[in-house]
Design a protein around this motif. Structure first.
Motif, PDB file in Angstrom:
ATOM      1  N   GLY A  58       0.797  -1.234   0.000  1.00  0.00           N
ATOM      2  CA  GLY A  58       0.000   0.000   0.000  1.00  0.00           C
ATOM      3  C   GLY A  58       0.826   1.279   0.000  1.00  0.00           C
ATOM      4  O   GLY A  58       1.944   1.335   0.499  1.00  0.00           O
ATOM      5  N   ILE A  59       0.227   2.315  -0.580  1.00  0.00           N
ATOM      6  CA  ILE A  59       0.781   3.674  -0.496  1.00  0.00           C
ATOM      7  C   ILE A  59      -0.380   4.515   0.023  1.00  0.00           C
ATOM      8  O   ILE A  59      -1.367   4.719  -0.681  1.00  0.00           O
ATOM      9  CB  ILE A  59       1.230   4.200  -1.880  1.00  0.00           C
ATOM     10  N   GLU A  60      -0.305   4.938   1.284  1.00  0.00           N
ATOM     11  CA  GLU A  60      -1.496   5.582   1.855  1.00  0.00           C
ATOM     12  C   GLU A  60      -1.150   6.833   2.639  1.00  0.00           C
ATOM     13  O   GLU A  60      -0.090   6.915   3.265  1.00  0.00           O
ATOM     14  CB  GLU A  60      -2.239   4.586   2.757  1.00  0.00           C
ATOM     15  N   LYS A  61      -2.095   7.787   2.597  1.00  0.00           N
ATOM     16  CA  LYS A  61      -1.941   8.994   3.411  1.00  0.00           C
ATOM     17  C   LYS A  61      -2.189   8.602   4.858  1.00  0.00           C
ATOM     18  O   LYS A  61      -3.163   7.908   5.154  1.00  0.00           O
ATOM     19  CB  LYS A  61      -2.984  10.028   3.006  1.00  0.00           C
ATOM     20  N   VAL A  62      -1.322   9.032   5.741  1.00  0.00           N
ATOM     21  CA  VAL A  62      -1.520   8.807   7.176  1.00  0.00           C
ATOM     22  C   VAL A  62      -1.361  10.168   7.853  1.00  0.00           C
ATOM     23  O   VAL A  62      -0.946  11.135   7.213  1.00  0.00           O
ATOM     24  CB  VAL A  62      -0.487   7.798   7.753  1.00  0.00           C
ATOM     25  N   VAL A  66       2.858  10.306   4.534  1.00  0.00           N
ATOM     26  CA  VAL A  66       2.471   9.177   3.670  1.00  0.00           C
ATOM     27  C   VAL A  66       3.252   7.938   4.107  1.00  0.00           C
ATOM     28  O   VAL A  66       4.436   8.034   4.454  1.00  0.00           O
ATOM     29  CB  VAL A  66       2.772   9.508   2.190  1.00  0.00           C
ATOM     30  N   ARG A  67       2.552   6.802   4.124  1.00  0.00           N
ATOM     31  CA  ARG A  67       3.214   5.524   4.442  1.00  0.00           C
ATOM     32  C   ARG A  67       3.303   4.698   3.155  1.00  0.00           C
ATOM     33  O   ARG A  67       2.272   4.444   2.504  1.00  0.00           O
ATOM     34  CB  ARG A  67       2.441   4.780   5.521  1.00  0.00           C
ATOM     35  N   VAL A  68       4.518   4.286   2.815  1.00  0.00           N
ATOM     36  CA  VAL A  68       4.737   3.478   1.611  1.00  0.00           C
ATOM     37  C   VAL A  68       5.128   2.071   2.054  1.00  0.00           C
ATOM     38  O   VAL A  68       6.138   1.892   2.752  1.00  0.00           O
ATOM     39  CB  VAL A  68       5.866   4.080   0.739  1.00  0.00           C
ATOM     40  N   ALA A  72       5.689  -2.139  -2.033  1.00  0.00           N
ATOM     41  CA  ALA A  72       5.238  -1.267  -3.142  1.00  0.00           C
ATOM     42  C   ALA A  72       6.326  -1.277  -4.213  1.00  0.00           C
ATOM     43  O   ALA A  72       7.518  -1.169  -3.907  1.00  0.00           O
ATOM     44  CB  ALA A  72       5.011   0.142  -2.623  1.00  0.00           C
ATOM     45  N   ASP A  80       2.661   7.257  -8.369  1.00  0.00           N
ATOM     46  CA  ASP A  80       1.524   7.447  -7.459  1.00  0.00           C
ATOM     47  C   ASP A  80       1.130   8.936  -7.389  1.00  0.00           C
ATOM     48  O   ASP A  80       1.997   9.808  -7.283  1.00  0.00           O
ATOM     49  CB  ASP A  80       1.910   6.936  -6.066  1.00  0.00           C
ATOM     50  N   VAL A  82      -0.331  10.765  -5.041  1.00  0.00           N
ATOM     51  CA  VAL A  82       0.030  11.481  -3.809  1.00  0.00           C
ATOM     52  C   VAL A  82       1.539  11.753  -3.769  1.00  0.00           C
ATOM     53  O   VAL A  82       1.985  12.836  -3.381  1.00  0.00           O
ATOM     54  CB  VAL A  82      -0.396  10.661  -2.566  1.00  0.00           C
ATOM     55  N   ASP A 215       7.884   5.688   6.210  1.00  0.00           N
ATOM     56  CA  ASP A 215       7.014   6.829   6.500  1.00  0.00           C
ATOM     57  C   ASP A 215       7.716   8.108   6.072  1.00  0.00           C
ATOM     58  O   ASP A 215       8.855   8.367   6.490  1.00  0.00           O
ATOM     59  CB  ASP A 215       6.698   6.891   8.000  1.00  0.00           C
TER      60      ASP A 215
END
Ligand code: SF4
Length: 327
Positions: A58-62, A66-68, A72, A80, A82, A215
């Protein structure tokens, strides 16, 4: 290639347990470096623990950034939305690394764990303290064109090959890892080691630990950034010198700066003193030349890499000019 066993656990704990049980086991993800090393007999794991079934893509906004995920793909991170919007420096660095085919296989965790491309390390007929501690360093008195100008020791003068890692150290990222003792965060700047007396140890990741994610904290460096990679072939080659530059500019004055180099040391080489020298200064070639002069203090060349003493400061100035939009 030596024979090896292969396991493909679906759970994080099972993957770590396999490494704990077998001291000759190794994790594998994309395999873009490890398989080459195994084919040449440089690394000879008896078991490969394939971690591709773990949910770490996952690549997600936290909160706060952002946490990669460690799995990935380099190509997915580089494209991506973001990452492109908030961390364009990381995207530039990833796109300058390897080839499109390799970026489609290579993972973030694997990119960090890739090993030096020192020719002596890859040739099992030649001495190398990193491959076989105590045998000597062939590059020290040998052909050392690609080698370090900062942070080396009398045991090893190799450089770390990752472009992505130079951007992540510039962006103050941290690495989330887990192991038998639980989770912990490692600042990216402390993830890779200098060679010292133990060049066989590349990182501060413990033997049974698994990288979970990287992160990246929010930062103002969304616009004035550059990753300049100088290499011998534009198509696909490791950096002779690379520079990650990020500026926060307010009405032609530098409010904040981040700067690091690749291809010059055993780890991504952050240039903190040069960063300090940039803050509060006007955007100009003179400002950037002064920062480059500070950045190069303490550099020392070997017989075949003296060109880096000139290439590196020139690259710093060029990267800063491009980042500032005055190139
Ligand atoms: Fe081995 Fe490091 Fe010397 Fe290269 S520079 S031969 S990797 S010890």
């Amino acid at each position: 290639m030596n024979q090896f066993q292969y396991a493909r656990p679906a759970k994080q704990k099972a993957a770590i347990d396999l490494l704990v049980k077998d001291q000759n086991a190794m994790f594998i993800a994309g395999g873009t470096n490890l398989i080459d090393l195994m084919k040449r007999g440089v690394m000879t794991p008896e078991k490969l623990v394939d971690i591709n079934r773990l949910p770490l893509k996952g690549i997600e906004k936290v909160q706060g950034g952002v946490r990669v995920g460690a799995l990935a793909l380099n190509s997915a991170v580089a494209e991506d939305k973001v990452i492109l919007e908030k961390f364009p420096l990381l995207s530039l660095a990833l796109k300058s690394g390897a080839s499109a085919q390799l970026r489609n296989m290579a993972t973030v965790g694997g990119n960090m764990m890739q090993r030096t491309r020192c020719y002596y390390f890859y040739d099992t007929a030649l001495p190398c303290n990193k491959r076989e501690p105590g045998t000597g360093c062939g590059a020290l008195e040998g052909f050392n064109r690609m080698h370090a100008i900062f942070g080396f020791s009398d045991k090893c003068i190799a450089v770390h090959p990752s472009d992505m890692s130079v951007a992540l150290v510039t962006l103050d990222a941290t690495v989330l890892v887990t192991g038998p003792k639980g989770e912990r965060q490692i600042p990216f700047i402390d993830f890779h080691r200098l060679p010292g007396d133990h060049p066989e140890v590349d990182t501060n990741l413990a033997r049974n630990e698994l990288i979970l994610a990287v992160d990246i904290p929010e930062s103002p460096f969304t616009k004035n950034v550059e990753y300049l990679k100088v290499r011998e072939r534009a198509s696909y080659a490791f950096a002779l010198v690379s520079v990650a530059a990020a500026l926060d500019i307010d009405h032609n004055t530098i409010r904040d700066a981040r700067l690091a180099m690749g291809g010059v040391a055993h780890k991504p080489w952050r240039l903190s003193e040069a960063e300090k020298a940039l803050v509060g200064k006007p955007v100009s070639e003179t400002t950037f030349e002064q920062a480059a002069e500070i950045a190069m203090r303490g550099a020392k060349a070997f017989e075949h890499n003296a060109y880096k003493l000139k290439l590196a400061p020139n690259s710093i100035v060029q990267a800063l000019k491009t980042a500032a939009g005055i190139a």
